[in-house]
Design a protein around this motif. Sequence first.
Motif, short mmCIF file in Angstrom:
data_model
loop_
_atom_site.label_atom_id
_atom_site.label_comp_id
_atom_site.label_asym_id
_atom_site.label_seq_id
_atom_site.Cartn_x
_atom_site.Cartn_y
_atom_site.Cartn_z
N THR A 13 0.84 -1.19 0.00
CA THR A 13 0.00 0.00 0.00
C THR A 13 0.88 1.24 0.00
O THR A 13 1.83 1.33 0.78
CB THR A 13 -0.90 0.02 1.26
N VAL A 14 0.57 2.20 -0.87
CA VAL A 14 1.26 3.48 -0.89
C VAL A 14 0.48 4.44 0.00
O VAL A 14 -0.74 4.54 -0.11
CB VAL A 14 1.38 4.02 -2.32
N MET A 15 1.21 5.13 0.87
CA MET A 15 0.59 6.01 1.87
C MET A 15 1.31 7.36 1.89
O MET A 15 2.41 7.48 1.35
CB MET A 15 0.68 5.33 3.24
N PRO A 16 0.72 8.36 2.55
CA PRO A 16 1.42 9.65 2.71
C PRO A 16 2.71 9.46 3.51
O PRO A 16 2.79 8.60 4.39
CB PRO A 16 0.42 10.51 3.50
N PHE A 23 9.54 7.95 9.44
CA PHE A 23 9.41 9.33 8.99
C PHE A 23 10.26 10.30 9.83
O PHE A 23 10.95 11.16 9.28
CB PHE A 23 7.93 9.76 9.02
N ASP A 24 10.22 10.19 11.14
CA ASP A 24 10.98 11.10 12.00
C ASP A 24 12.49 10.99 11.77
O ASP A 24 13.21 11.98 11.83
CB ASP A 24 10.65 10.89 13.47
N LEU A 35 11.59 15.24 1.35
CA LEU A 35 10.68 14.59 2.29
C LEU A 35 9.23 14.76 1.83
O LEU A 35 8.44 13.80 1.87
CB LEU A 35 10.87 15.18 3.69
N ALA A 36 8.89 15.94 1.34
CA ALA A 36 7.52 16.19 0.86
C ALA A 36 7.18 15.35 -0.37
O ALA A 36 6.01 15.01 -0.59
CB ALA A 36 7.35 17.68 0.54
N ARG A 37 8.18 15.00 -1.18
CA ARG A 37 7.95 14.18 -2.38
C ARG A 37 8.11 12.68 -2.12
O ARG A 37 7.98 11.86 -3.01
CB ARG A 37 8.89 14.62 -3.50
N SER A 38 8.40 12.31 -0.87
CA SER A 38 8.56 10.90 -0.48
C SER A 38 7.20 10.21 -0.42
O SER A 38 6.16 10.87 -0.39
CB SER A 38 9.22 10.82 0.90
N LEU A 48 7.17 2.03 5.47
CA LEU A 48 8.50 2.64 5.53
C LEU A 48 8.62 3.65 4.41
O LEU A 48 7.95 3.55 3.38
CB LEU A 48 9.58 1.57 5.40
N LEU A 49 9.52 4.62 4.57
CA LEU A 49 9.65 5.72 3.65
C LEU A 49 10.54 5.39 2.46
O LEU A 49 11.59 4.77 2.62
CB LEU A 49 10.23 6.93 4.39
N ALA A 50 10.12 5.82 1.30
CA ALA A 50 10.94 5.78 0.08
C ALA A 50 11.16 7.24 -0.30
O ALA A 50 10.20 7.96 -0.59
CB ALA A 50 10.23 5.02 -1.03
#
Length: 134
Positions: A13-16, A23-24, A35-38, A48-50
């Motif tokens: 699932t892709v999420m905000p 994220f922190d 970070l805003a375009r992650s 987890l963040l990409a």
Amino acid sequence: MPRLKPLTEPDITVMPPAEAYDFDYFRARVDADLLARSIAIRVLGVPLLAVPVGQTRRGGWFGVDNLTIAQAVRTVLVPLGGFSSPRVTWRCRPHGSYVAEWGDQPPAMWPDENERLAFHGLLRPGSGRPHIPL
């Protein structure tokens, strides 16, 4: 004889970005525009963040525990801006795993930790200055 279960697509699932577990960590180390375009990618329940490439960030990666999931993550990244040249590779360090990787090809061995951090465009927490080798 037991019946083999058919292979299914992994649940991704892709999420905000702010929904990502890490994220922190990235908020303290990555440029605010990146970070805003992650995106947060949830695999097996954990988002987890990409983080895309751009500015001083030349490459990124998203580690997973099997090839099918790595391929699915790569498929998610293909149409998105900032995730150039998405590919699946095997990483031996820090532990063996498949990764979806994007951006420039990282070197096989890093000369030092500062080089690795600079490649990934990571900032010193609270300093706003990139990790650039002297």
